[in-house]
Motif scaffolding. Sequence first.
Motif, mmCIF file in Angstrom:
data_model
loop_
_atom_site.group_PDB
_atom_site.id
_atom_site.type_symbol
_atom_site.label_atom_id
_atom_site.label_comp_id
_atom_site.label_asym_id
_atom_site.label_seq_id
_atom_site.Cartn_x
_atom_site.Cartn_y
_atom_site.Cartn_z
ATOM 1 N N GLN B 504 0.815 -1.204 0.000
ATOM 2 C CA GLN B 504 0.000 0.000 0.000
ATOM 3 C C GLN B 504 0.860 1.270 0.000
ATOM 4 O OE1 GLN B 504 -2.619 1.307 3.456
ATOM 5 N NE2 GLN B 504 -4.044 0.059 2.269
ATOM 6 N N ARG B 536 9.179 5.464 5.047
ATOM 7 C CA ARG B 536 8.103 4.571 5.500
ATOM 8 C C ARG B 536 8.055 3.289 4.667
ATOM 9 N NH1 ARG B 536 2.808 7.141 4.935
ATOM 10 N NH2 ARG B 536 2.009 5.501 6.297
ATOM 11 N N GLU B 580 1.410 -2.517 16.513
ATOM 12 C CA GLU B 580 1.044 -1.627 17.609
ATOM 13 C C GLU B 580 1.757 -0.276 17.477
ATOM 14 O OE1 GLU B 580 0.823 -2.208 22.425
ATOM 15 O OE2 GLU B 580 2.755 -2.572 21.494
ATOM 16 N N ALA B 583 0.660 1.807 14.314
ATOM 17 C CA ALA B 583 -0.777 1.582 14.108
ATOM 18 C C ALA B 583 -1.384 2.497 13.048
ATOM 19 C CB ALA B 583 -1.529 1.732 15.430
ATOM 20 N N GLY B 584 -0.858 3.698 12.922
ATOM 21 C CA GLY B 584 -1.388 4.636 11.947
ATOM 22 C C GLY B 584 -1.285 4.147 10.512
ATOM 23 N N ASP B 585 -0.318 3.245 10.261
ATOM 24 C CA ASP B 585 -0.150 2.718 8.903
ATOM 25 C C ASP B 585 -1.230 1.709 8.529
ATOM 26 O OD1 ASP B 585 2.125 4.172 8.634
ATOM 27 O OD2 ASP B 585 3.531 2.497 8.788
ATOM 28 N N PHE B 586 -1.959 1.221 9.534
ATOM 29 C CA PHE B 586 -2.877 0.102 9.263
ATOM 30 C C PHE B 586 -4.329 0.563 9.275
ATOM 31 C CE2 PHE B 586 1.089 -1.488 10.890
ATOM 32 C CZ PHE B 586 1.392 -2.507 10.006
ATOM 33 N N HIS B 587 -4.464 1.836 8.980
ATOM 34 C CA HIS B 587 -5.751 2.519 9.102
ATOM 35 C C HIS B 587 -6.862 1.815 8.332
ATOM 36 C CE1 HIS B 587 -8.372 5.996 9.605
ATOM 37 N NE2 HIS B 587 -7.469 6.502 10.414
ATOM 38 N N ASP B 588 -6.601 1.358 7.099
ATOM 39 C CA ASP B 588 -7.670 0.631 6.409
ATOM 40 C C ASP B 588 -7.273 -0.805 6.074
ATOM 41 O OD1 ASP B 588 -5.935 1.298 4.467
ATOM 42 O OD2 ASP B 588 -7.301 2.577 3.339
ATOM 43 N N LEU B 590 -6.602 -2.867 8.886
ATOM 44 C CA LEU B 590 -7.373 -3.443 9.991
ATOM 45 C C LEU B 590 -8.458 -2.417 10.356
ATOM 46 C CD1 LEU B 590 -4.408 -4.585 12.267
ATOM 47 C CD2 LEU B 590 -5.709 -5.986 10.656
ATOM 48 N N ASP B 591 -9.546 -2.861 10.931
ATOM 49 C CA ASP B 591 -10.481 -1.875 11.449
ATOM 50 C C ASP B 591 -10.094 -1.541 12.895
ATOM 51 O OD1 ASP B 591 -11.298 -4.068 12.866
ATOM 52 O OD2 ASP B 591 -13.069 -4.424 11.624
ATOM 53 N N ILE B 595 -7.262 -3.313 15.536
ATOM 54 C CA ILE B 595 -6.108 -2.693 16.205
ATOM 55 C C ILE B 595 -6.199 -2.916 17.716
ATOM 56 C CG2 ILE B 595 -4.919 -0.501 16.654
ATOM 57 C CD1 ILE B 595 -4.695 -0.445 13.836
#
Lengths: 672, 672
Positions: B504, B536, B580, B583-588, B590-591, B595
Amino acid sequence: LISERSKCSLRLKTITDLLNHGMTSRRKEIEKKIESCPTFSNTPNANLSRLELHSRALAKHIKMMEIAQQLKISLNDCTSPEFVMLVQAVNDDLPTLLHWGMFMPNIKCLCDDEQREKWLPLCSDCRVVGCYAQTEMGHGSNVRALETTAAYDNATKSFTINTPTLTSTKFWPGSLGKSANTAMVIAQLIDSTGANRGVHNFIVPIRDYCTHEPLPGVTVGDIGSKLGYNKMDNGYLKLQNVVIPKENMAMRFSKINEFGVYEKINLDDATSKISYITMMQVRAQIVAMASQALAQACTISIRYSAVRVQGFDKTGKKEKQIIDYVQQQHRLFGYLASSYAFFFSGRRIMENLKSIERGIIDKTRSVSKNQIGDLHASLSTLKAFCSTVAAEGIENCRRACGGHGYLVASGLPELLTTYQQNPTVEGDNYMLPQQTAKVLLKLLQAILSGDDSASVEWAGCDAFYFVEGIKEQSQDPPPIPINNPEAAIDTTLLLKILKRRSSQILIEVGTSINEGLDDGAELSEVWNDSLIQIARVSNAHAAVLLMQSFDDFLKSNELTGEELIAMRQLACLFGLMVVERDAGDFHDILDKAGIDHVRKAVLLVLKKIRPNAVGLVDAFDFSDFRLKSVLGRYDGEVYEHLMKSCEADMMNRQEVIQPVVSLGGLGLTSRL
Amino acid sequence: LISERSKCSLRLKTITDLLNHGMTSRRKEIEKKIESCPTFSNTPNANLSRLELHSRALAKHIKMMEIAQQLKISLNDCTSPEFVMLVQAVNDDLPTLLHWGMFMPNIKCLCDDEQREKWLPLCSDCRVVGCYAQTEMGHGSNVRALETTAAYDNATKSFTINTPTLTSTKFWPGSLGKSANTAMVIAQLIDSTGANRGVHNFIVPIRDYCTHEPLPGVTVGDIGSKLGYNKMDNGYLKLQNVVIPKENMAMRFSKINEFGVYEKINLDDATSKISYITMMQVRAQIVAMASQALAQACTISIRYSAVRVQGFDKTGKKEKQIIDYVQQQHRLFGYLASSYAFFFSGRRIMENLKSIERGIIDKTRSVSKNQIGDLHASLSTLKAFCSTVAAEGIENCRRACGGHGYLVASGLPELLTTYQQNPTVEGDNYMLPQQTAKVLLKLLQAILSGDDSASVEWAGCDAFYFVEGIKEQSQDPPPIPINNPEAAIDTTLLLKILKRRSSQILIEVGTSINEGLDDGAELSEVWNDSLIQIARVSNAHAAVLLMQSFDDFLKSNELTGEELIAMRQLACLFGLMVVERDAGDFHDILDKAGIDHVRKAVLLVLKKIRPNAVGLVDAFDFSDFRLKSVLGRYDGEVYEHLMKSCEADMMNRQEVIQPVVSLGGLGLTSRL
């Protein structure tokens, strides 16, 4: 740097005056006096042993007292701006700092009038040099577990002090090892009935006041080399049946009465809190020092980044200044913004603290328990947040100078390693969030309980924003919209975002603790399982406090024009980078597009700050004497001075270091 | 620690053997030999000057050569496991390390057969002690900008070497300052027509081979004290008209022919890449060393956390072991997991590298340009990621030891400050992500262009997972569901999550660069604006590589039973903590519930690891000699040895340090 300076149109002096609380010229006067006196030389540190450095620092202390007298600076209040400026001008580890910084304040705070009259004059002219002996080898934060005992004997009207075990050896107190002749010893008071009355403070002479030799029963020494702060003689102390008169117990809040019976002295609620004030003051100072330390690191690395060139520009001929790489801006300007943010919060909280202190002492204003709790929560979280960021920031500034930042001559290693004690001292940064969370959870409970007393009782407190924030959360608010990067560059908006995060996480933690308790788990266990999230609450609260102080300053009209615009850019950068770094926390406060706009907004603000970057560190107005850095020099003549510093190193006193000659030694001719 | 060890039922020896590549007994033999020889003493460092430390380290080097001979360890290959074990057993900065580590490998790689026959035997027994002189005072990463010149004169068939400016002074090379008598100097070759042929390598004698005095035209010395690594004599070198014969140019890939004309030697594509192999080897070693350094720090801090008690337990009487605080586990076990993760990745990439090297040299397998590019991308990102995490981890382990971690006697300050060079050397961690991104963006372009050649050409490469990942992204996949915390404890799932993030972010960066170019901006400008996001991408790719190696190991059956279970827990913890933290990278991906489940899963895994924690650091099997730490001792007798180390400090040689006596000096009696 000249061309950099010509790019910047800020009136730097107005910023410097702001940072110096309007005392710029007095500061310069003090600095000039110190710098012109050879006793205060800071070179060549790298060639001296620890013992030599310590001796030299002691000599500086003696000279400093003389200069203080000449300049009419009182040494009796270590928080006075002039005292702070004097110590900062010397800019070295003063082995006797804890005498002024903890021993004297402790006497002022915990001793009764008679005791103060006896001891303070002796302290003022250093006939008594004291230290604060609380921590033991095996005991730190948990003060109740200290093992040192002070047993009272009514026949002789004296205490016998003992450190009965190895682990009760007093360990770490600054100035204890070699400098102090007196220690404020924290010990369990055993009264004449044999009952333990808990920890109390005792003034214990440890060295002969003439010869400075340890007194009978006293074993004292330095605890050895540390990562940094090596001119300070942190010490250890063993006491074996050391007898002190009854009058050496600090007797403002409790005493042994004329019948030999232990008694507590009745005080109103607020006055009894006065003993916390000293601890709070130290934490407030750590916030201010975090700002200073970061400012020094930023000055060195931003100036050097403007001097250093690396990598061809698009013409392929000239090399680029490294400050023009966006990633270099990203790693440095955030700390520049943090340094300013810490300054405004530090100033605000110190004022708040003084006002509360005056309120208690002069009864000029009423001080509630909640207000003291709130201040305690703010100071705990700010101490942890600011000292963590400053330590990380100095290291990142160091790395941003590439290889040369690894040299002692850059000034950054000493700044870093000496700073690195701050995340641990005065409340470990991993422990402190619990202090903050305890207060905030109490507030949460009050708000959720539904009665409106919370909004009355907490009015004016730093944590007051939770009242509204928690109510808002209960209505499950939609994400805060950010439509484009420019829209994110707004302190009011950023403050709103940060506040919502705080409230959200606080509710989460509260809920999860309640769930745990409902499941029948014990509080200690649930609390332990919540520690990681508790740290997040504290972190979120600190960011709000910092952003709030910055925003209040912007609205205060202390600065105007371009300087105000520059400060607003820094405030926005601070807030934006918090959101960027902790993006995971804003999962349903912003939508994904919002987070992307924040990332782009960071880039936009970095570009705005770029032309003023050198100006904004010049405004800190550190002299080369204070920076002790070949890379951060005002004149930018980095390489010439780097070379000189190499040539002066002790390793170059001998052209050939012997063992190497026997390395090969197999009969080569001189030249191959 | 005895009770801790009884809690752990792992067969530690099987883990130790794994970590020692099956050579545990040989390692112990080497360590025993070193530890029993007084020359290798590491105490008392804190009381010696830099010059004394350097001299002692040189003496160690001489003795080490003797021991190598006795134990039949070849010193000719610094990457051989036995050589590495020997150097690790000595566990000090060896001032001559760059002789083995860079000078000799450089000769092997860049010199022709004749040159190798001449120089390597001289190197083997240290008649020639060399260093690698590339970096200049004003020039680091941008090698093309070096200013040192080597001008060829056909009349004398010699080169004249000059460092014509202050900024061209060779600066930083290890072993250059005092130890080396020869330097591999990187300089711009000016041929006899006056044309600049770019940078080349030249063997330049700098000190007399008998007396070790600098040769005429040579100014050489040490660059001064550093943050750490102070026994190493990083040096500076100025050359003024120093003449060397034509034969001293490294001539494998280019030379001055018999007519005095510069010529490049024709090589096939892959062979010409051989010169990258040395650089890649050094980076692979940094990954392995990151694992080792973290392992040492974890050993010290986890053992100490089991010994240290603080804070009353729920009974209010006994104090708790600090390792039982969840937050202490959180700050330490993640690095324990990282240390293991780095080990598996380091081992895998070193094997990969050797296979490619053999392929090129023996032509036993075909090596494509993409494979070398892929390896370069993996090494760049792993070097940056692992050395950043290790430096941060050592510091956090140090802080986790509270005040005592600040003492040199804890072993952590030396470990930390010496390690802190690693984020900068061999490609600054802020520069390297660009190397990785260049390769990955090429792959992205190939995939997006739609033809299927990418999936053929990149098969077997580390970055191959992008082929599928990028296709998946184009279908806008729904979030990956995680239904409860237990479900998140799954390496396959975590790998899937991490891979999706990489793809992504890579697409985002590619898109934003293309948009910038479409808007008419220049590539250099667009690239500069993308640097933060490029970092990143690199970070995300590194996490995938580490998780993949760990997962492959788990599937390899090298370990079974409880040891395999323990390793799986570490692998999960590693992956979970990446999610953890970022976490901001997994915004869409994971819901929000996902998280939250990840955060709770971290807690569950920490509890599983807790009983084995001391066992898992014991398995690293560091001797007390190597750890040099009073806190990390195997026997747990922390306080006794802490006290002994204080007493031995130089500050305690004098009971009274003079200046203090004149501090007060106002005629007090001995006792108040």
